[in-house]
Design a protein around this motif. Sequence first.
Motif, PDB file in Angstrom:
ATOM      1  N   ARG A 188      -3.711   3.925  -0.698  1.00 23.51           N
ATOM      2  CA  ARG A 188      -4.262   3.063  -1.729  1.00 23.51           C
ATOM      3  C   ARG A 188      -3.252   1.970  -2.079  1.00 23.51           C
ATOM      4  NH1 ARG A 188      -9.296   3.170  -2.272  1.00 23.51           N
ATOM      5  NH2 ARG A 188      -9.087   2.442  -4.425  1.00 23.51           N
ATOM      6  N   SER A 239      -0.499  -0.119  -3.957  1.00 23.86           N
ATOM      7  CA  SER A 239       0.580   0.341  -4.829  1.00 23.86           C
ATOM      8  C   SER A 239       0.411  -0.187  -6.248  1.00 23.86           C
ATOM      9  CB  SER A 239       1.936  -0.101  -4.271  1.00 23.86           C
ATOM     10  OG  SER A 239       2.155   0.483  -3.002  1.00 23.86           O
ATOM     11  N   TYR A 290       0.849  -1.190   0.000  1.00 27.34           N
ATOM     12  CA  TYR A 290       0.000   0.000   0.000  1.00 27.34           C
ATOM     13  C   TYR A 290       0.886   1.242   0.000  1.00 27.34           C
ATOM     14  CZ  TYR A 290      -4.808  -1.626   0.511  1.00 27.34           C
ATOM     15  OH  TYR A 290      -6.057  -2.148   0.268  1.00 27.34           O
ATOM     16  N   ASP A 291       0.428   2.273  -0.700  1.00 30.49           N
ATOM     17  CA  ASP A 291       1.160   3.537  -0.752  1.00 30.49           C
ATOM     18  C   ASP A 291       0.879   4.326   0.529  1.00 30.49           C
ATOM     19  OD1 ASP A 291       1.210   6.627  -1.513  1.00 30.49           O
ATOM     20  OD2 ASP A 291       2.542   5.555  -2.899  1.00 30.49           O
ATOM     21  N   ALA A 295       1.369   7.426   1.247  1.00 35.38           N
ATOM     22  CA  ALA A 295       0.861   8.789   1.058  1.00 35.38           C
ATOM     23  C   ALA A 295      -0.612   8.807   0.691  1.00 35.38           C
ATOM     24  CB  ALA A 295       1.677   9.507  -0.011  1.00 35.38           C
ATOM     25  N   THR A 296      -1.031   7.878  -0.152  1.00 34.11           N
ATOM     26  CA  THR A 296      -2.412   7.892  -0.634  1.00 34.11           C
ATOM     27  C   THR A 296      -3.328   6.954   0.118  1.00 34.11           C
ATOM     28  OG1 THR A 296      -2.030   6.152  -2.286  1.00 34.11           O
ATOM     29  CG2 THR A 296      -1.543   8.432  -2.931  1.00 34.11           C
TER      30      THR A 296
END
Length: 772
Positions: A319, A321, A313-314, A316-317
């Motif tokens: 969401r 990756s 998972y990212d 920063a977002t």
Amino acid sequence: MSENREYAPLQPSPFSRTSMNAAACFRPRAARHSGPVLRPLALIPFTLVPFALAGAATAQTVEASAMAPAAEPQVVTVSANRRREPAREVPMQVDMLRAEQLEQAGAKMLSDYLANQPGVDVKNGGGAGFGSISIRGVSTGDQTIATVGTYIDDVAYGSSTPFALGSVTSLDMALLDLHHIELLRGPQGTLYGAGAMGGLLKYVTNEPNPREFSGKAAIGFSATRGGRPGHTENIVLNVPLRENVAALRVAAFNDKSGGYIDATGPAAGANINGGRNSGARVSVLVEPGDKLKVRLTATAQNTRRDSTDYVDYDAATGRPSGREPTRHAALREPYDIKVRIAAADIEYDFGWARLNAITARQTNDIDLRLDYTGVYAPLLAPLGLDLAGVGVHQSTQVRKWTQEFRLTSPARRTVEWLAGLFYDDQRGGNEQLVGSTLAGTAAAPGPDLLRASVPSEYRELAAYGDVTWNATARLALTAGLRVARNEQDYHQRASGMLMGEATDIVSASKDTSTTYMATARYALDATSNVYVRAASGYRPGGPNAVLKDFQTGATAAPPTFDHDELWSYELGYKADLLGRKLGVEAAVYDIRWDDIQQFYAVNGINVIVNAGKAHIQGAELNLQYRPAANWQLTGALTWIDARLSEDAPGLARNGARLPNTARVSASVGTRYSGELAGRPAYAGFDARYVGKRNAGFDENPTLPNYVLPSYAMVNLQAGMTFGATTASVYVNNLLDRRAQLAGGTGFVPYGAPVNMTVQRPRTAGVMLTREF
């Protein structure tokens, strides 16, 4: 090579904070680190040992009947206090999870069993067999030693030290001929020993029955959206050896779990996280007379997974990756866990007291491989190493022997008492190899970056007891005490390319701890009680690596760390109302946690220190409503405010929220048991809500925070009985939500994704059970 050259500090394995410093060939600074710390790659996952070179940079028995008829409540008696008594009269919160209903709901692992228990978090450590439990918010995210104790019947399970993975290997036992699972909230240190400062998880198995031959066989199939199918088989046989005197009970199971996570990169593949869980239990019961009872039990369980359950998972977002659920892999990450437990429980009734002598021997062997290529290969490139793969092979062992003697007075007396002795002798082993593969060749092996061996020993002797004064027919007062003394030995040997010079560290410690408990219970009437409870809990201290200041040669870190302790104050109410149709349990509590054990970098070495305090306040409400004999409705709601109440250097500042704890969580469910087309049948659903949680701490550079969003989950179950055969079906995660259950953020500062554990996609299954 310059000693002042700085490298970005590396981070821990997805399984744990503590991992070997890939830049350990550089001498660390002589000052305390205030910034991110390069954890030791050698003492990675699950080790949690106080050896972590940082970079040169800144671096009770519960017996339950089936649903009673008409307006009668479910009959539950509890021995949470080591005495059988009605659950309503137990002055603490005790949850009982029936194994039959868990099996019908398709529960496969510990995180499934406890999913609908508000205020309880199972931080998945990468898959079945790995994880840590926290109750009522007593957690700092990555634990040094488990805060929740685990028992199988009356046998204490698991490592008592930070050196043999005890904090992240809570027993993930399959539903192998279990009667139920019991969850005790709050400290249980006066009776259940070390590692029970936050609560206790107890697996209760079925006893052999010397009065009749019986058995059960089951087969099941499941399908996961986007994944491979799975199947389950189990059988139980109960054979009287001599009527009313002796019996043998044998159980065996096999569970094949289909994978649902895909891998991209050099080790690409589909559905890589499948695996198998299998095991058996043999139990013999002998009752030659009314006074003597002997039970011998042997349990074996093997868990194998082809890879972990992590997806990328990212940070920063928030969401995925890539395409969900996927994980970039240069190497596969299979693991094996083997658990063996043998126990003898001898019980004799003297009349004036009942004696239990419980002897147990257990072994736990873990073999795993981890892929650290994505983070470590780029950071090692400046050293002239062009690596296609950096892999860790870790093997840990626990050999534990326990002996307990317990005397329990008869119940329903003006004065009741209990006294016991407990002895624990544990040997731990931890062998690790960090290997590499060279780039640009046909998988040619590169240099061994590090080899480490961390054997340890732990011995504990404890005396405990309590006294209950039934002052009146309504008022009961109890006081308990436990005094424990432990001795520990710790040895660490490490060598390899990244170590520069080999290390050989020996350390030892001694620790004495005392825990207390006091309760008062008052019966308002025949069906309702109020209680107050004050109890303390602790985790044992232990030895640290012996560290010297690189400039002065003086000792730079404490040679030992102390036990930490907490006090829990609880006010509760339990009642059966509306003609026993409505069961109510409510509690409010206040917890003060002092001298918190935590990892901290000193001179670039990760040791365990005591620092900081926490204050936890909470409230719990559990309801069971039985409007008719065939219907049961349940609901539970928990509110928790868990924060640091004093700065904890290395963790966070005063006021920071503790990780993995939702402020609000709740569950609801309903179940109908009746007839359909003239045959016994049942149907039900359950739903849970978990509020947002922190995966780490704000302003913590080595374990940065990530906010796990709130989620809701819905499950369905139904079944019908055809003579001796029952067919049951279930659908879990009906709405196919990608709930984020736990996140590992250790590699995030270096551009890596969050190691996320997500809810298994929608899974439907069927089970056929035949009794005979």
